[in-house]
Design an enzyme around this catalytic site. Structure first.
Site, short mmCIF file in Angstrom:
data_model
loop_
_atom_site.label_atom_id
_atom_site.label_comp_id
_atom_site.label_asym_id
_atom_site.label_seq_id
_atom_site.Cartn_x
_atom_site.Cartn_y
_atom_site.Cartn_z
N GLY A 45 -53.57 6.74 -40.69
CA GLY A 45 -53.04 5.75 -40.94
C GLY A 45 -51.77 5.63 -42.02
N ASP A 87 -57.91 6.91 -33.68
CA ASP A 87 -59.09 5.85 -34.47
C ASP A 87 -60.00 6.50 -35.10
OD1 ASP A 87 -61.11 3.86 -35.06
OD2 ASP A 87 -61.26 3.06 -33.71
N SER A 147 -60.03 3.01 -54.51
CA SER A 147 -59.00 2.08 -55.07
C SER A 147 -59.95 2.18 -56.64
CB SER A 147 -59.20 0.89 -54.21
OG SER A 147 -59.25 0.14 -54.66
N TYR A 206 -66.33 -3.29 -49.12
CA TYR A 206 -64.49 -2.50 -49.61
C TYR A 206 -64.63 -1.51 -50.93
CZ TYR A 206 -60.24 -1.25 -50.71
OH TYR A 206 -58.36 -0.62 -50.21
N ALA A 219 -67.83 -0.88 -51.66
CA ALA A 219 -69.19 0.17 -51.72
C ALA A 219 -68.08 1.09 -50.61
CB ALA A 219 -69.84 -0.29 -50.65
N LYS A 227 -65.50 2.67 -50.74
CA LYS A 227 -64.77 2.91 -52.01
C LYS A 227 -65.38 4.24 -52.95
CE LYS A 227 -60.75 2.28 -49.61
NZ LYS A 227 -59.14 3.22 -49.25
N ILE A 273 -51.02 -1.83 -55.54
CA ILE A 273 -50.21 -1.46 -54.71
C ILE A 273 -49.64 -2.34 -53.48
CG2 ILE A 273 -48.99 0.90 -53.56
CD1 ILE A 273 -49.82 1.49 -55.68
N1 NAP Z 1 -51.93 -1.55 -51.03
C1 NAP Z 1 -53.53 -1.31 -51.91
O1 NAP Z 1 -53.24 -2.10 -52.40
C2 NAP Z 1 -54.41 0.08 -52.15
C3 NAP Z 1 -54.99 -0.17 -53.38
C4 NAP Z 1 -55.92 0.91 -53.52
C5 NAP Z 1 -56.28 1.67 -52.44
N2 NAP Z 1 -55.51 1.26 -51.10
C6 NAP Z 1 -55.72 1.67 -49.61
O2 NAP Z 1 -54.72 3.18 -49.28
C7 NAP Z 1 -54.61 3.38 -48.36
C8 NAP Z 1 -53.80 2.59 -47.38
O3 NAP Z 1 -53.51 0.70 -48.28
P1 NAP Z 1 -52.22 0.28 -47.29
O4 NAP Z 1 -51.68 -1.25 -48.04
O5 NAP Z 1 -51.47 1.33 -47.11
O6 NAP Z 1 -52.46 -0.37 -45.68
P2 NAP Z 1 -52.17 -0.98 -44.98
O7 NAP Z 1 -50.43 -1.30 -45.04
O8 NAP Z 1 -52.56 -1.94 -44.03
O9 NAP Z 1 -51.70 0.20 -43.35
C9 NAP Z 1 -52.90 0.64 -43.24
C10 NAP Z 1 -53.21 2.34 -42.32
O10 NAP Z 1 -54.38 2.35 -41.95
C11 NAP Z 1 -54.05 3.29 -40.88
N3 NAP Z 1 -55.93 2.51 -39.97
C12 NAP Z 1 -55.93 1.26 -40.07
N4 NAP Z 1 -57.54 1.31 -39.66
C13 NAP Z 1 -57.46 2.89 -38.79
C14 NAP Z 1 -58.51 3.61 -38.11
N5 NAP Z 1 -59.58 3.13 -37.13
N6 NAP Z 1 -57.64 4.68 -36.93
C15 NAP Z 1 -57.07 5.27 -38.08
N7 NAP Z 1 -55.87 4.47 -38.54
C16 NAP Z 1 -56.30 3.20 -38.91
C17 NAP Z 1 -53.35 1.30 -40.20
O11 NAP Z 1 -53.01 1.80 -38.72
P3 NAP Z 1 -52.19 0.70 -37.84
O12 NAP Z 1 -51.75 -0.70 -38.35
O13 NAP Z 1 -51.55 1.01 -36.61
O14 NAP Z 1 -53.68 0.50 -36.89
C18 NAP Z 1 -52.06 1.45 -41.48
O15 NAP Z 1 -51.44 2.67 -41.23
C19 NAP Z 1 -56.51 2.26 -47.91
O16 NAP Z 1 -57.51 3.27 -47.97
C20 NAP Z 1 -56.29 1.23 -48.88
O17 NAP Z 1 -57.25 1.05 -48.81
C21 NAP Z 1 -54.34 0.62 -51.08
#
Ligand code: NAP
Length: 247
Positions: free
Chosen positions: A13, A64, A143, A156, A158, A160, A189
């Site tokens: 991702g 995926d 998270s 979400y 559950a 995490k 973030i």
């Molecule tokens: N942002 C926050 O505040 C925050 C806080 C705590 C935890 N997190 C965690 O950090 C991680 C990244 O979050 P983010 O904010 O950077 O999210 P984001 O900007 O929405 O990016 C998510 C990434 O995951 C990829 N993805 C989604 N479904 C997928 C699948 N089935 N197979 C492979 N790739 C997949 C997306 O690829 P495509 O776009 O190409 O589909 C994208 O590159 C996540 O696990 C999120 O839960 C984020």
């Protein structure tokens, strides 16, 4: 000497947000980088070209992570292309929020499959080459919501929380093979995932963070860099919160 010189890492991702910054940081620190994306094909292809400027081996894969067979094929392809795999960051994740009473079965299944089952799929496949090498690192993206819960995010939270239990178990199973497994629990973030939130809600959250600001993607990427490097060689089975003191 760069922190990840000579190491090969996979980041799932990485087309945008936190994953993208981790891929950039790892490449800038000398790693050969394999990364995945799913729907953001143009962004994934552009990232592959951009990262090549660092002079290490770089390859993006459309894959995926929630599908078991795709994860197995991904790891086999990476090992044939790169020759090995030293570190995996299981970062791919989605949200499909809703209060429990309104949450559909699909919302539950999709979030559990993409956020939690993917970590099982990729970790199981990658652990084979790491066991053979008798070294490796897993960093799994949880998270703060997985630790403390959040109204409207039961699915979400559950997924995490599941990542934490999974990672602590794997750390115990694979530690004797010199494979370290740790978790990062980011707070709030700024990424496309959080851009959809109401600015007033965001302001309220920021006031409750002791550092009084949202985190940036590099805050999480730098924690990953440390855990992936040999500086963290005695850290295993831990949850590192990157949350400005929110937890
Ligand atoms: N942002 C926050 O505040 C925050 C806080 C705590 C935890 N997190 C965690 O950090 C991680 C990244 O979050 P983010 O904010 O950077 O999210 P984001 O900007 O929405 O990016 C998510 C990434 O995951 C990829 N993805 C989604 N479904 C997928 C699948 N089935 N197979 C492979 N790739 C997949 C997306 O690829 P495509 O776009 O190409 O589909 C994208 O590159 C996540 O696990 C999120 O839960 C984020």
């Amino acid at each position: 000497m760069k922190l990840l010189e000579g190491k090969t890492a996979l980041i799932t991702g990485a087309s945008k947000g936190i994953g993208r910054k981790i891929a950039e940081t790892f490449a800038a620190n000398g790693a050969n980088v394999a990364f995945t994306y799913l729907s953001s094909v143009e962004k994934g292809e552009a990232l592959e070209k951009e990262l090549q400027a660092h002079g290490t081996k770089i390859k993006g894969y459309r894959s995926d992570a929630s599908i078991f067979e795709e994860a197995e094929k991904l790891i086999n392809d990476i090992v044939s292309e790169f020759g090995t795999l030293d570190a995996v960051v299981n970062n791919a994740g989605i949200t499909k929020d809703g209060l429990l009473l309104r949450m559909t079965e699909d919302q539950w299944d999709d979030v559990l499959n993409v956020n939690l089952k993917s970590v099982f799929n990729v970790t199981k496949a990658a652990s084979r080459i790491m066991m053979k090498n008798r070294k490796g690192v897993f960093i799994n993206m949880s998270s703060v919501v997985g630790v403390q819960g959040n109204a409207g995010q039961a699915n979400y939270a559950a997924s995490k929380a599941g990542i934490i239990g999974f990672s602590k178990s794997v750390a115990k199973e694979l530690g004797s093979r010199n494979i370290r497994t740790n978790v990062i629990a980011p707070g709030f973030i700024r990424t496309e995932m959080t851009d959809v939130l109401d600015p007033k809600v965001v302001e309220g959250w920021e006031q409750n963070i002791p550092l009084k600001r949202a985190g940036e993607t590099e805050d999480v990427a730098n924690a990953c860099l440390f855990l992936a490097s040999d500086l963290a060689s005695y850290i295993n089975g831990q949850v590192l919160s990157v949350c400005g003191g929110m937890l």
